[in-house]
Motif scaffolding. Structure first.
Motif, PDB file in Angstrom:
ATOM      1  N   ARG A 199       0.812  -1.221   0.000  1.00  0.00           N
ATOM      2  CA  ARG A 199       0.000   0.000   0.000  1.00  0.00           C
ATOM      3  C   ARG A 199       0.846   1.272   0.000  1.00  0.00           C
ATOM      4  NH1 ARG A 199      -4.375  -2.010   4.628  1.00  0.00           N
ATOM      5  NH2 ARG A 199      -5.876  -2.942   3.185  1.00  0.00           N
ATOM      6  N   ALA A 200       2.136   1.150   0.205  1.00  0.00           N
ATOM      7  CA  ALA A 200       3.008   2.319   0.301  1.00  0.00           C
ATOM      8  C   ALA A 200       2.978   3.119  -1.007  1.00  0.00           C
ATOM      9  CB  ALA A 200       4.434   1.887   0.620  1.00  0.00           C
ATOM     10  N   GLU A 201       3.090   4.429  -0.872  1.00  0.00           N
ATOM     11  CA  GLU A 201       2.883   5.328  -2.008  1.00  0.00           C
ATOM     12  C   GLU A 201       3.902   5.119  -3.118  1.00  0.00           C
ATOM     13  OE1 GLU A 201       2.505  10.142  -2.869  1.00  0.00           O
ATOM     14  OE2 GLU A 201       2.552   9.364  -0.823  1.00  0.00           O
ATOM     15  N   ARG A 202       5.150   4.844  -2.773  1.00  0.00           N
ATOM     16  CA  ARG A 202       6.195   4.776  -3.798  1.00  0.00           C
ATOM     17  C   ARG A 202       6.696   3.360  -4.041  1.00  0.00           C
ATOM     18  NH1 ARG A 202       8.462   9.804  -4.652  1.00  0.00           N
ATOM     19  NH2 ARG A 202       9.306   8.813  -6.529  1.00  0.00           N
ATOM     20  N   ILE A 203       5.922   2.363  -3.668  1.00  0.00           N
ATOM     21  CA  ILE A 203       6.383   0.987  -3.824  1.00  0.00           C
ATOM     22  C   ILE A 203       6.601   0.631  -5.294  1.00  0.00           C
ATOM     23  CG2 ILE A 203       4.028   0.069  -3.809  1.00  0.00           C
ATOM     24  CD1 ILE A 203       7.188  -1.635  -2.348  1.00  0.00           C
ATOM     25  N   GLU A 204       5.822   1.231  -6.198  1.00  0.00           N
ATOM     26  CA  GLU A 204       6.016   0.952  -7.627  1.00  0.00           C
ATOM     27  C   GLU A 204       7.419   1.352  -8.075  1.00  0.00           C
ATOM     28  OE1 GLU A 204       1.607   2.276  -7.501  1.00  0.00           O
ATOM     29  OE2 GLU A 204       3.432   2.564  -6.340  1.00  0.00           O
ATOM     30  N   ASP A 205       7.881   2.517  -7.613  1.00  0.00           N
ATOM     31  CA  ASP A 205       9.206   2.975  -8.014  1.00  0.00           C
ATOM     32  C   ASP A 205      10.283   2.003  -7.543  1.00  0.00           C
ATOM     33  OD1 ASP A 205       7.999   5.189  -9.116  1.00  0.00           O
ATOM     34  OD2 ASP A 205       8.423   6.488  -7.405  1.00  0.00           O
ATOM     35  N   TYR A 206      10.113   1.484  -6.345  1.00  0.00           N
ATOM     36  CA  TYR A 206      11.096   0.546  -5.803  1.00  0.00           C
ATOM     37  C   TYR A 206      11.115  -0.745  -6.624  1.00  0.00           C
ATOM     38  CZ  TYR A 206      13.397  -2.666  -2.589  1.00  0.00           C
ATOM     39  OH  TYR A 206      14.239  -3.597  -2.042  1.00  0.00           O
ATOM     40  N   ILE A 207       9.927  -1.258  -6.955  1.00  0.00           N
ATOM     41  CA  ILE A 207       9.852  -2.504  -7.725  1.00  0.00           C
ATOM     42  C   ILE A 207      10.455  -2.308  -9.111  1.00  0.00           C
ATOM     43  CG2 ILE A 207       8.270  -4.136  -8.820  1.00  0.00           C
ATOM     44  CD1 ILE A 207       6.405  -3.722  -6.373  1.00  0.00           C
ATOM     45  N   ARG A 208      10.142  -1.194  -9.751  1.00  0.00           N
ATOM     46  CA  ARG A 208      10.718  -0.951 -11.084  1.00  0.00           C
ATOM     47  C   ARG A 208      12.238  -0.843 -11.005  1.00  0.00           C
ATOM     48  NH1 ARG A 208       6.513   2.960 -11.223  1.00  0.00           N
ATOM     49  NH2 ARG A 208       4.660   2.179 -12.299  1.00  0.00           N
ATOM     50  N   HIS A 209      12.725  -0.205  -9.959  1.00  0.00           N
ATOM     51  CA  HIS A 209      14.176  -0.080  -9.803  1.00  0.00           C
ATOM     52  C   HIS A 209      14.829  -1.454  -9.643  1.00  0.00           C
ATOM     53  CE1 HIS A 209      18.046   1.513  -8.563  1.00  0.00           C
ATOM     54  NE2 HIS A 209      18.009   0.718  -7.510  1.00  0.00           N
ATOM     55  N   GLN A 210      14.194  -2.317  -8.878  1.00  0.00           N
ATOM     56  CA  GLN A 210      14.737  -3.654  -8.663  1.00  0.00           C
ATOM     57  C   GLN A 210      14.604  -4.527  -9.905  1.00  0.00           C
ATOM     58  OE1 GLN A 210      16.343  -2.736  -5.569  1.00  0.00           O
ATOM     59  NE2 GLN A 210      16.147  -4.946  -5.454  1.00  0.00           N
ATOM     60  N   GLY A 211      13.561  -4.268 -10.690  1.00  0.00           N
ATOM     61  CA  GLY A 211      13.346  -5.014 -11.926  1.00  0.00           C
ATOM     62  C   GLY A 211      12.235  -6.043 -11.781  1.00  0.00           C
ATOM     63  N   PHE A 212      11.527  -6.297 -12.872  1.00  0.00           N
ATOM     64  CA  PHE A 212      10.397  -7.226 -12.808  1.00  0.00           C
ATOM     65  C   PHE A 212      10.847  -8.674 -12.657  1.00  0.00           C
ATOM     66  CE2 PHE A 212       8.017  -3.728 -15.028  1.00  0.00           C
ATOM     67  CZ  PHE A 212       7.175  -3.454 -13.963  1.00  0.00           C
ATOM     68  N   GLY A 213      12.048  -8.985 -13.113  1.00  0.00           N
ATOM     69  CA  GLY A 213      12.575 -10.323 -12.844  1.00  0.00           C
ATOM     70  C   GLY A 213      12.755 -10.550 -11.351  1.00  0.00           C
ATOM     71  N   TRP A 214      13.271  -9.529 -10.676  1.00  0.00           N
ATOM     72  CA  TRP A 214      13.397  -9.584  -9.215  1.00  0.00           C
ATOM     73  C   TRP A 214      12.021  -9.730  -8.576  1.00  0.00           C
ATOM     74  CZ3 TRP A 214      11.165  -6.169  -5.772  1.00  0.00           C
ATOM     75  CH2 TRP A 214      11.555  -6.280  -4.438  1.00  0.00           C
TER      76      TRP A 214
END
Length: 296
Positions: A153-168
């Motif tokens: 639910r965190a506001e910027r979690i999308e940015d973190y996931i994209r930074h890590q990569g969808f494979g991650w």
């Protein structure tokens, strides 16, 4: 043979829907969870399609379906409305409903409406909303296991996931639940391709943001919210609950007290599988579903 097409609904969204089985067979709508698509059922559907008309949508926000903007578009009422609108659009008068994970949450809510079109309910590793909310308040182990919901639910979690990569993200989502060696590389890539669509990640996470479920921090004082009382009505259609008992996110406590909330209940425990039991034990899931859907 499974075919897929986009189906416009009266709710204002168009869903990508996979359909299999004879057109004149009893209809079964199968709902997937997070972070998946109709591909949840890829190994189960072939085992049921000889005697059922299987309707497997990508729910709104997932896969090839529309991804409306805003958290409010993913409120539970909208998700249930999609499911009933899909049946109406496809000319389905009555049907059984199967749901896994978030698809099970939609299925529980749909059954609690008492709509006569819904004749049978099957749930796969998805907690009854009242039981789940109660456990998040009263059960420290379940509360600890559910802290991922707050993270999603965190506001910027999308940015973190994209930074890590969808494979991650694929590995992080599934590695604790299932042996990834059973997932072909092409199947993994299909998930990554879905998540890479514009707005897809936010749309999927908005399911968590729109949910009224309260997830207190470990040790935090909390009371059961008033909305949970509305979900203590009795489910009056025959109900099968299939549970992979090695699920580390949804603990076996979710099975406690279900008999008080479901009039006609069967529970099938699959001891050697976890949350993604349709991946891990499709034969066992299909066998339990096939018997139940046939009315036995």
């Amino acid at each position: 043979m499974t075919t897929a097409r986009r189906v416009p609904l009266s709710t204002g969204v168009t869903l990508n829907v996979a359909i299999d089985g004879p057109g004149d067979a009893p209809a079964v709508i199968l709902l997937h969870g997070f972070p998946e698509s109709h591909r949840t059922w890829r190994a189960v559907a072939p085992l049921l399609a000889d005697r059922n008309r299987l309707v497997m949508p990508d729910q709104r926000g997932f896969g090839g379906s529309d991804r409306p903007d805003g958290v409010e578009a993913y409120r539970p009422d909208a998700l249930v409305a999609d499911m009933y609108a899909l049946a109406e659009t496809l000319g389905i008068d009555d049907f059984a409903l199967v749901g896994h994970d978030w698809g099970g949450a939609v299925a529980w809510a749909a059954a609690l409406r008492g709509d006569p079109r819904l004749t049978r309910l099957a749930i796969v590793n998805s907690p009854h909303p009242a039981v789940f909310q109660r456990s998040l308040i009263d059960n420290p182990a379940q509360r600890a296991a559910s802290q991922y919901i707050t993270a999603f639910r965190a506001e910027r979690i999308e940015d973190y996931i994209r930074h890590q990569g969808f494979g991650w993200f694929f590995d992080k989502s599934f590695a604790d639940h299932v042996d990834l060696s059973i997932v072909p590389a092409a199947e993994r890539q299909r998930y990554i391709d879905d998540w890479s669509r514009p707005g897809a990640l936010t749309a999927m996470l908005n399911w968590y943001r729109a949910s009224p479920m309260i997830v207190p921090l470990p040790g935090e004082a909390a009371a059961t919210p008033e909305w949970a009382a509305a979900f203590t009505r009795t489910v009056d259609v025959p109900t099968l609950v299939i549970w992979g008992m090695r699920d580390p996110a949804l603990l076996p406590a979710q099975l406690v007290g279900l008999e008080e909330l479901v009039q006609d209940l069967q529970i099938e425990r699959i001891e050697d599988a976890g949350h993604f039991v349709p991946w891990e034990a499709p034969e066992a899931v299909a066998e339990a579903l096939g018997t139940f859907l046939a009315g036995a």
